[in-house]
Design a protein around this motif. Structure first.
Motif, short mmCIF file in Angstrom:
data_model
loop_
_atom_site.label_atom_id
_atom_site.label_comp_id
_atom_site.label_asym_id
_atom_site.label_seq_id
_atom_site.Cartn_x
_atom_site.Cartn_y
_atom_site.Cartn_z
N ALA A 111 0.84 -0.61 -0.44
CA ALA A 111 -0.23 -0.07 0.39
C ALA A 111 0.42 0.91 -0.05
CB ALA A 111 -0.95 0.10 1.34
N ALA A 112 1.87 1.55 0.83
CA ALA A 112 2.61 2.23 0.96
C ALA A 112 3.33 2.63 -0.94
CB ALA A 112 4.12 2.15 2.02
N ALA A 113 4.13 1.73 -1.28
CA ALA A 113 4.46 1.81 -2.76
C ALA A 113 3.34 2.50 -3.79
CB ALA A 113 4.73 0.37 -3.28
N ALA A 114 2.27 2.00 -3.57
CA ALA A 114 1.05 2.17 -4.41
C ALA A 114 1.16 3.88 -4.40
CB ALA A 114 -0.18 1.55 -4.10
N ILE A 115 0.64 4.08 -2.98
CA ILE A 115 0.48 5.52 -2.52
C ILE A 115 1.90 6.28 -2.39
CG2 ILE A 115 -0.53 6.99 -1.04
CD1 ILE A 115 -1.88 4.62 0.54
N ALA A 116 2.78 5.70 -2.82
CA ALA A 116 3.48 6.98 -2.84
C ALA A 116 3.85 7.14 -4.53
CB ALA A 116 4.89 6.28 -2.78
N GLU A 117 3.93 5.74 -4.73
CA GLU A 117 3.86 6.22 -6.88
C GLU A 117 2.73 6.85 -6.87
OE1 GLU A 117 3.77 3.33 -10.80
OE2 GLU A 117 2.94 2.19 -8.87
N HIS A 118 1.10 7.19 -6.92
CA HIS A 118 0.40 7.95 -7.34
C HIS A 118 0.52 9.33 -7.06
CE1 HIS A 118 -3.62 9.87 -8.11
NE2 HIS A 118 -3.39 10.58 -6.59
N TYR A 119 1.25 9.54 -5.79
CA TYR A 119 1.24 11.15 -5.81
C TYR A 119 2.79 11.76 -6.14
CZ TYR A 119 -2.98 11.34 -2.43
OH TYR A 119 -3.80 11.23 -1.80
N LEU A 120 3.78 10.59 -6.20
CA LEU A 120 4.91 11.11 -6.68
C LEU A 120 4.89 11.72 -8.57
CD1 LEU A 120 7.49 8.70 -5.06
CD2 LEU A 120 7.32 11.31 -5.26
N HIS A 121 4.22 10.99 -8.83
CA HIS A 121 4.03 10.74 -9.90
C HIS A 121 2.74 12.33 -10.68
CE1 HIS A 121 3.80 6.19 -11.91
NE2 HIS A 121 5.07 7.08 -11.65
N ARG A 122 2.45 12.99 -9.23
CA ARG A 122 1.64 13.99 -9.39
C ARG A 122 2.64 15.30 -9.41
NH1 ARG A 122 -4.54 13.52 -7.67
NH2 ARG A 122 -4.64 15.65 -8.74
N GLY A 123 3.15 15.10 -8.82
CA GLY A 123 4.79 16.02 -8.80
C GLY A 123 4.36 16.41 -6.64
N ASP A 124 3.72 15.48 -6.28
CA ASP A 124 3.69 15.68 -4.97
C ASP A 124 4.88 15.48 -4.06
OD1 ASP A 124 1.85 16.66 -4.87
OD2 ASP A 124 0.13 15.47 -5.14
N ARG A 125 5.70 16.30 -3.05
CA ARG A 125 6.81 15.71 -2.21
C ARG A 125 5.86 14.24 -0.72
NH1 ARG A 125 6.31 20.48 -1.20
NH2 ARG A 125 5.40 20.86 0.32
N VAL A 126 7.34 13.29 -1.17
CA VAL A 126 5.92 12.16 -0.74
C VAL A 126 7.75 12.25 1.01
CG1 VAL A 126 6.28 9.76 -0.17
CG2 VAL A 126 4.93 11.32 -2.28
N SER A 127 7.41 11.90 1.83
CA SER A 127 7.82 10.65 2.64
C SER A 127 7.67 9.58 3.31
CB SER A 127 9.15 12.73 4.14
OG SER A 127 7.48 12.71 4.92
N LEU A 128 8.47 8.91 3.91
CA LEU A 128 8.81 7.91 4.89
C LEU A 128 9.25 8.15 6.37
CD1 LEU A 128 8.86 5.44 1.91
CD2 LEU A 128 6.54 6.06 3.15
N LEU A 129 8.03 7.26 7.29
CA LEU A 129 8.64 7.26 8.54
C LEU A 129 8.17 6.20 8.93
CD1 LEU A 129 7.30 10.36 9.94
CD2 LEU A 129 9.95 9.52 9.66
N GLU A 130 9.16 5.68 10.02
CA GLU A 130 8.77 4.33 10.73
C GLU A 130 8.27 4.24 11.80
OE1 GLU A 130 11.56 1.04 10.64
OE2 GLU A 130 11.40 0.40 8.35
N TYR A 131 6.60 4.30 12.58
CA TYR A 131 7.10 3.85 13.89
C TYR A 131 7.11 2.22 14.64
CZ TYR A 131 3.76 4.81 18.93
OH TYR A 131 3.86 4.63 19.53
N GLY A 132 8.79 2.63 14.99
CA GLY A 132 8.93 1.38 15.97
C GLY A 132 10.65 2.05 16.74
N PRO A 133 11.18 0.95 16.94
CA PRO A 133 12.19 1.49 18.26
C PRO A 133 13.37 2.09 16.96
CG PRO A 133 11.52 -0.80 18.54
CD PRO A 133 10.76 -0.05 17.29
N SER A 134 13.79 1.42 15.82
CA SER A 134 14.78 1.96 15.04
C SER A 134 14.37 3.65 13.72
CB SER A 134 14.97 1.50 13.83
OG SER A 134 13.45 0.70 12.60
N ALA A 135 12.89 3.72 14.18
CA ALA A 135 12.67 5.06 13.81
C ALA A 135 13.00 6.43 12.32
CB ALA A 135 12.81 6.52 15.16
N ARG A 136 13.00 4.79 11.37
CA ARG A 136 13.46 4.93 10.23
C ARG A 136 12.95 6.71 9.56
NH1 ARG A 136 14.94 1.56 5.70
NH2 ARG A 136 12.51 0.83 6.03
#
Length: 491
Positions: free
Chosen positions: A323-348
């Protein structure tokens, strides 16, 4: 294949350090050792010669002559270099369900040919190998490789994977032979081909090399981007230009209404029909087109369900990554800025950006997503203003299994951000049956989870189940209406 295999010699040119516990004067083991066949030939020849000399029988000496001459002829040229082995794979643009092409190369830099080479490798369970082909001498048309004698299925049943048994072939002097592995990728992630082991037999079976191991080759397999499309406007577009309809007036393609002409309005915006009826200049007001920032927050505190690959059931992590790959692909193709975060101990974290380069970086980032369970509270500074913009749309992919996930959604909503929760828990996720009260406990847990989801919705956090295209349309419509609604002034 995109990149050829790298041959690894068994013994480097320089002497390696002695292992721990070994004596400093101890020499490393030889590259080639004698086999039992050589010992039997020497023993039989010696017994016949001794018996012939003691008994005075010439026939025993004549009988020992072929064994002595055959052994001497086979050992006239002994190999001095060990075999070399390398693993290669076509790792460009591999997605789930794509065809896989790998290879194991065995090189012979010696002047003596190998009578038999046994190769065996270990392949990840998410890489299914269906066919193994052999290219003799590194050239010519590939042919079906044959398993080593004695390792085929004695019961005649078909094995699960073609790499469950070793393969044997010959390698002439100064050539490289390739084993081509053809199969299919079953699941996203970084999967390994190898390590592989090879052992060579030379001198008519009288000499055998030490087993040579090669390092594993990691093959990246990207997730399948499920069809996704969202036609609704973003809650709040913050950029100067972009492809989204903003709530702010400006130069765009969306009509906002008709108003009286004022200073700074352009003449080409004058609506002459309304102006003639009202006998006063009116202009068409437009909404500005701006870009937006989308933050995908992945909850990696818990895993549920069983992953069956591309053709099986999906676990929480599978649904979250795809789902993250699909949502990111959609908004990146429309020219938006996309970032990713992990909610966990490492918080990448992956910084927001646009373009195809960000999309490829995002896919590589998703390959390293792992479930990390920790009794401690996850790193809470990811919700700071320096990481999460107040104008960003935060899409939280969470199974809502851990109580800390619901608390995190509530904190995001109280901070005034636009939050959309995507439920990634599969409907088929059930606990293993361990007693007569397991089903009842699972139903009670489901009811408690539904209560939590209802409380989140009452606090303004929409929770929607991921269903591909159109999953977020209704939710984004409601969030956009809330963003455009007037807010009460604080006194």
């Amino acid at each position: 294949m995109s990149s050829g295999p790298t041959l690894r010699p068994a013994v480097p040119g320089q002497r390696t350090a002695a292992p721990a516990g070994a004596h400093p004067w101890e020499t490393p083991p030889p590259d080639w050792v004698s086999t039992r066949a050589l010992g039997r030939a020497v023993l039989l020849t010696g017994l016949l010669l001794v018996a012939g000399a003691l008994l005075g029988r010439v026939d025993l000496v004549v009988l020992a002559a072929p064994f002595a001459l055959g052994t001497a002829y086979a050992l006239r040229r002994r190999p001095t270099r060990p075999p070399e082995i390398g693993i290669g794979a076509d790792d460009t643009n591999l997605v789930e369900g794509a065809a896989l092409l790998g290879g194991i190369s065995v090189g012979n830099r010696d002047d003596v040919g190998y009578d038999l080479v046994l190769v065996r490798t270990v392949v990840s369970s998410w890489l299914r190998i269906d066919e193994v082909h052999f290219a003799p001498g590194g050239a010519g048309s590939p042919e079906e490789a044959q398993p080593a004698p004695g390792d085929a299925d004695r019961a005649g049943t078909r094995r699960r994977d073609a790499t469950d048994r070793p393969y044997g072939f010959t390698v002439p002097a100064g050539t490289i032979a390739d084993l081509e592995l053809r199969g299919e990728t079953l699941r996203w992630g970084r999967h390994s081909i190898g390590p592989a082991a090879v052992r060579a037999i030379a001198c008519d079976g009288l000499m055998a090399s030490q087993t040579v191991l090669s390092e594993a080759r990691l093959v990246p397999v990207y997730p399948v981007t499920e069809p996704f499309d969202a036609d609704e406007a973003m809650p709040r577009a913050a950029g100067l230009v972009g492809g989204h309809r903003s709530r702010r007036p400006g130069e765009g393609g969306e009509l906002a209404g008709v108003r009286i002409f004022g200073p700074g309005d352009r003449l080409r915006r004058i609506d002459w029909r309304v102006s003639l009826r009202a006998r006063q200049l009116h202009v068409a007001a437009m909404l500005s087109d701006r870009d937006a920032e989308v933050v995908l927050l992945l909850d990696v505190l818990a895993e549920a369900g069983r992953s069956g690959g591309i053709r099986g059931s999906a676990s929480v992590l599978d649904t979250c990554v795809r789902a993250a790959a699909a949502i990111a692909e959609h908004y990146l193709h429309r020219g938006d800025r996309v970032s990713l975060l992990e909610y966990g101990p490492s918080a990448r974290r992956l910084r927001p950006a646009t373009g195809r380069r960000q999309y490829l970086t995002l896919l590589e980032w998703l390959l390293d997503v792992r479930v990390e369970q920790s009794p401690h509270e996850p790193y809470d500074q990811v919700f700071g203003p320096q990481l999460l913009s107040s104008n960003a749309l935060v899409v939280v992919l969470t199974p809502l299994v851990d109580a800390r996930s619901a608390a995190m959604l509530a904190r995001l909503a109280r901070s005034g951000r636009f939050v959309v929760a995507v439920d990634t828990l599969p409907t088929s996720a059930t606990p293993p049956s361990r007693g007569q009260w397991t089903e009842v406990a699972h139903r009670l847990w489901r009811l408690d989870r539904e209560t939590t989801i209802g409380q989140l919705r009452e606090h303004g956090v929409p929770v929607v189940t991921w269903a591909g295209a159109g999953s977020l349309d209704l939710v984004l419509r409601d969030v956009a209406r809330l963003a455009s609604a007037p807010r009460p002034a604080l006194r």
